[in-house]
Design a protein around this motif. Sequence first.
Motif, PDB file in Angstrom:
ATOM      1  N   LEU B 157     -59.534  32.632  12.658  1.00  0.00           N
ATOM      2  CA  LEU B 157     -58.752  33.765  12.182  1.00  0.00           C
ATOM      3  C   LEU B 157     -57.820  34.272  13.263  1.00  0.00           C
ATOM      4  O   LEU B 157     -56.631  34.495  13.053  1.00  0.00           O
ATOM      5  CB  LEU B 157     -59.713  34.872  11.750  1.00  0.00           C
ATOM      6  N   ILE B 158     -58.377  34.420  14.466  1.00  0.00           N
ATOM      7  CA  ILE B 158     -57.553  34.947  15.555  1.00  0.00           C
ATOM      8  C   ILE B 158     -56.424  33.981  15.883  1.00  0.00           C
ATOM      9  O   ILE B 158     -55.276  34.382  16.098  1.00  0.00           O
ATOM     10  CB  ILE B 158     -58.421  35.230  16.796  1.00  0.00           C
ATOM     11  N   ILE B 159     -56.780  32.699  15.912  1.00  0.00           N
ATOM     12  CA  ILE B 159     -55.725  31.724  16.207  1.00  0.00           C
ATOM     13  C   ILE B 159     -54.625  31.791  15.144  1.00  0.00           C
ATOM     14  O   ILE B 159     -53.422  31.752  15.448  1.00  0.00           O
ATOM     15  CB  ILE B 159     -56.312  30.296  16.286  1.00  0.00           C
ATOM     16  N   GLY B 160     -55.047  31.911  13.899  1.00  0.00           N
ATOM     17  CA  GLY B 160     -54.059  32.005  12.823  1.00  0.00           C
ATOM     18  C   GLY B 160     -53.157  33.213  12.985  1.00  0.00           C
ATOM     19  O   GLY B 160     -51.933  33.134  12.833  1.00  0.00           O
ATOM     20  N   VAL B 161     -53.765  34.333  13.318  1.00  0.00           N
ATOM     21  CA  VAL B 161     -52.973  35.543  13.511  1.00  0.00           C
ATOM     22  C   VAL B 161     -51.997  35.370  14.670  1.00  0.00           C
ATOM     23  O   VAL B 161     -50.830  35.773  14.604  1.00  0.00           O
ATOM     24  CB  VAL B 161     -53.900  36.750  13.758  1.00  0.00           C
ATOM     25  N   MET B 162     -52.479  34.733  15.747  1.00  0.00           N
ATOM     26  CA  MET B 162     -51.595  34.510  16.898  1.00  0.00           C
ATOM     27  C   MET B 162     -50.413  33.628  16.529  1.00  0.00           C
ATOM     28  O   MET B 162     -49.276  33.856  16.952  1.00  0.00           O
ATOM     29  CB  MET B 162     -52.384  33.860  18.038  1.00  0.00           C
ATOM     30  N   ILE B 163     -50.701  32.585  15.731  1.00  0.00           N
ATOM     31  CA  ILE B 163     -49.602  31.725  15.302  1.00  0.00           C
ATOM     32  C   ILE B 163     -48.591  32.525  14.491  1.00  0.00           C
ATOM     33  O   ILE B 163     -47.373  32.358  14.619  1.00  0.00           O
ATOM     34  CB  ILE B 163     -50.138  30.525  14.483  1.00  0.00           C
ATOM     35  N   GLY B 164     -49.107  33.419  13.671  1.00  0.00           N
ATOM     36  CA  GLY B 164     -48.206  34.281  12.902  1.00  0.00           C
ATOM     37  C   GLY B 164     -47.313  35.106  13.812  1.00  0.00           C
ATOM     38  O   GLY B 164     -46.104  35.215  13.601  1.00  0.00           O
ATOM     39  N   TYR B 165     -47.904  35.693  14.844  1.00  0.00           N
ATOM     40  CA  TYR B 165     -47.110  36.478  15.794  1.00  0.00           C
ATOM     41  C   TYR B 165     -46.075  35.621  16.489  1.00  0.00           C
ATOM     42  O   TYR B 165     -44.938  36.049  16.730  1.00  0.00           O
ATOM     43  CB  TYR B 165     -48.028  37.106  16.856  1.00  0.00           C
ATOM     44  N   LEU B 166     -46.486  34.400  16.826  1.00  0.00           N
ATOM     45  CA  LEU B 166     -45.557  33.504  17.504  1.00  0.00           C
ATOM     46  C   LEU B 166     -44.341  33.233  16.633  1.00  0.00           C
ATOM     47  O   LEU B 166     -43.187  33.304  17.081  1.00  0.00           O
ATOM     48  CB  LEU B 166     -46.288  32.193  17.820  1.00  0.00           C
ATOM     49  N   ALA B 167     -44.617  32.919  15.371  1.00  0.00           N
ATOM     50  CA  ALA B 167     -43.494  32.650  14.458  1.00  0.00           C
ATOM     51  C   ALA B 167     -42.588  33.867  14.359  1.00  0.00           C
ATOM     52  O   ALA B 167     -41.351  33.750  14.393  1.00  0.00           O
ATOM     53  CB  ALA B 167     -44.030  32.262  13.071  1.00  0.00           C
ATOM     54  N   THR B 168     -43.190  35.052  14.248  1.00  0.00           N
ATOM     55  CA  THR B 168     -42.381  36.264  14.135  1.00  0.00           C
ATOM     56  C   THR B 168     -41.533  36.484  15.376  1.00  0.00           C
ATOM     57  O   THR B 168     -40.385  36.918  15.299  1.00  0.00           O
ATOM     58  CB  THR B 168     -43.296  37.476  13.926  1.00  0.00           C
ATOM     59  N   ALA B 169     -42.111  36.160  16.550  1.00  0.00           N
ATOM     60  CA  ALA B 169     -41.351  36.342  17.783  1.00  0.00           C
ATOM     61  C   ALA B 169     -40.138  35.426  17.814  1.00  0.00           C
ATOM     62  O   ALA B 169     -39.029  35.839  18.186  1.00  0.00           O
ATOM     63  CB  ALA B 169     -42.251  36.061  18.992  1.00  0.00           C
ATOM     64  N   ILE B 170     -40.341  34.184  17.406  1.00  0.00           N
ATOM     65  CA  ILE B 170     -39.216  33.248  17.404  1.00  0.00           C
ATOM     66  C   ILE B 170     -38.135  33.733  16.438  1.00  0.00           C
ATOM     67  O   ILE B 170     -36.936  33.676  16.727  1.00  0.00           O
ATOM     68  CB  ILE B 170     -39.679  31.826  17.016  1.00  0.00           C
ATOM     69  N   ILE B 171     -38.572  34.232  15.289  1.00  0.00           N
ATOM     70  CA  ILE B 171     -37.598  34.762  14.332  1.00  0.00           C
ATOM     71  C   ILE B 171     -36.820  35.904  14.960  1.00  0.00           C
ATOM     72  O   ILE B 171     -35.610  36.036  14.765  1.00  0.00           O
ATOM     73  CB  ILE B 171     -38.307  35.255  13.057  1.00  0.00           C
ATOM     74  N   GLY B 172     -37.503  36.731  15.749  1.00  0.00           N
ATOM     75  CA  GLY B 172     -36.815  37.837  16.410  1.00  0.00           C
ATOM     76  C   GLY B 172     -35.699  37.349  17.307  1.00  0.00           C
ATOM     77  O   GLY B 172     -34.589  37.886  17.306  1.00  0.00           O
ATOM     78  N   VAL B 173     -35.983  36.294  18.066  1.00  0.00           N
ATOM     79  CA  VAL B 173     -34.956  35.745  18.941  1.00  0.00           C
ATOM     80  C   VAL B 173     -33.778  35.215  18.132  1.00  0.00           C
ATOM     81  O   VAL B 173     -32.606  35.461  18.445  1.00  0.00           O
ATOM     82  CB  VAL B 173     -35.545  34.612  19.821  1.00  0.00           C
ATOM     83  N   LEU B 174     -34.094  34.517  17.048  1.00  0.00           N
ATOM     84  CA  LEU B 174     -33.011  33.968  16.224  1.00  0.00           C
ATOM     85  C   LEU B 174     -32.153  35.085  15.640  1.00  0.00           C
ATOM     86  O   LEU B 174     -30.928  34.983  15.587  1.00  0.00           O
ATOM     87  CB  LEU B 174     -33.600  33.109  15.099  1.00  0.00           C
TER      88      LEU B 174
END
Lengths: 366, 343
Positions: B157-174
């Motif tokens: 679960l935690i790993i999944g949530v972290m991956i979600g945050y990672l994706a959101t961060a990349i979207i922020g940069v874009l």
Amino acid sequence: MKKLSGLIAVLVLFCACSSQGDKQAKAGTDLMEAVTVKYATGFSVRDSADIRLVDVGKKDHFALVHDAEAVVPEGYVKVKVPIERTICMTSLQLSNFTILDAHDVVKGITGTKNLFNEDIRARVKDGRIVKIGMEGEFDPEVVMAANPDVIFISPSKRGGYDAIKEIGITLVPHLGYKELDPLGQAEWIKFIGMFIGKEKEASEIFAGIESRYNELKAKAAKAEQRPTVTSGEMHYGNWHAVGGKNYLAQIFRDAGADYVINDDETSGEDLEFEKMYALSANADYWRILNSYQGDFSYEALKASEPRNVMLKAFKEKKVIYCNMKQTPYYEIAPVKPDVLLKDFVAIFHPELVETGYQPTFYHLLQ
Amino acid sequence: MRRTLSLMMALVVAILVMVIVNLFIGSVRIPVADICRILIGQGSESEIWTNIILSSRLPQVLTAIVAGAGLAVSGLMMQTIFHNPLAGPSILGISNGASLGVAFVVLLSGQLGGVALSSLGYLGDAAVSVAAIIGALAVMMLIVWISGKVRGNVTLLIIGVMIGYLATAIIGVLKFLSPEEDVKAFVVWGLGSFSRVSGDEMILFVVLMCILLPLSFLLVKPLNAMLLGDRYAANLGVNVKRARTWIIICSGTLVAIVTAYCGPIMFIGMAVPHLARGLFRTSDHWRLMPATALCGAVLALICNLIARAPGFEGAMPVNSVTALVGAPIIIYVLFRRRKTSYE
């Protein structure tokens, strides 16, 4: 009598001051060259002795002077004109400089994306014009290095101007984008003209624009049939429609057509398919302005939203189109409303323009 | 059992009622008689009305039903395997993966091409759905692979949530690097909408969901077993790791497809299982899963109606409505049952 002595005083002042090595014949540039504002509502001009008072919008007041030591009334920001270095924030502002042939004064712009103007691109390339970054993300160091006399801003919500204000450079709002009347928007070349000392050229150019525009507008007004036109595109289920009280709607009106939202209150709204479709289903024409990689076509329009085929304008192939990737638009159209008008009139009432007219911006999509 | 059946009938009736209301109400006023005629295939004098009903309202209704059901079922599965009442279909970052895929098409391509892509919808719009599915499935594969390597549920679960945050961060940069129109286009996509698809695309969507939803019923047995914990489930003969993998795949695929066609729709997946549990008073997935699907459909239809109600002609974003409508319902249901504790 007072006016005459004021005039003489300024002429004397001016002769004393003007020693710029202009290559252009600016000998006749006269601070008191009367600038009358007919259509633009965003700025007004009052001349008082040797000071020119310019009010922009509701909050900004500038006093244009030739003499840096001159005393200006309270509440007015002193600006020594003509300025020699400035930064432009938007294509609209740049268009004013372009038509006044004043690229020398421009020392910084926000970016060159979608910019066609060869001269500007060349200047950016060899460093005569620097890129200062997007709105909200200005690079204060680059701004300072460009050392502008004033910066023209067109404030939107992102701001980021605080950093620049700290530097102490005068910020002059350019509110051309708010004008609802196409001639009003073009009239801002007089505004820029006042700052760079080209009032006369600005007035002459505008007079030409005005007469061509009004002449064509009068002809179009006599046309018996007024087709209807809709505008915009569907993106992800959302259609942003401009309202009846808008620059675009005005140009359609002047070109002898009626925009589908023909009130004069709304300035723009987001619609979903159903409402948009009810409005536009039977419009005779459909104006589309976008940046499309390649050659836009009815197939592409259909692929983007299959329901587009239901519009009458689509079925009859009456899409009025401009591809910003192939045609410079925002960087020059604001100062050529007469050409824009003619493009539209050529489509709505072809009998009013000469045969063989080649449109500049908008053409009927084949 | 009687209660279950009658409740389910009530829900089916509710769905039918909401379908009718959704067809009859919209930003354009269409007389009732015409609507009936159009629906039975007789058409009406106004081609505009026919097109509105058949190409706008009807697809919306069908989309809302299957999307609502799909998200609700997906959320239920997540809540069960993670023993977490706040889990939802997007908890493993799968819909963030879909958003990332769309961001690459809508935002990054603008950078590459050197031109604002927002108007490049054409190949764009189909590419958006495809990119969303690819993004979501990529994240799902990643999660499934991790799920095979990791023992505990919490870790996954935690790993999944972290991956979600990672994706959101990349979207922020874009987003940061993109022109205004593209960012707006992406934001509009992210608000979610049941009215994006029509015609052939919608039929494909509905068909896919109609295949997937019944398939998810095959997982009812392992889901029931896992209710009491992994050890107990293993005792019952369930291969816990394999079950978890299949549940994640099923849930992830449901979310991926819904997000691809409707954008990320929040809240329904998390809230509806609670609503269903509260109404049906059961944790048995044999009853709970169809119940959740029906409740999800009803809620989605209600939200769709409100989002398009004549007062909100501009179309309120679906995501806002789902939260505004759903949260009070959930709170009410939970409050009424506060004496009973459940998972």
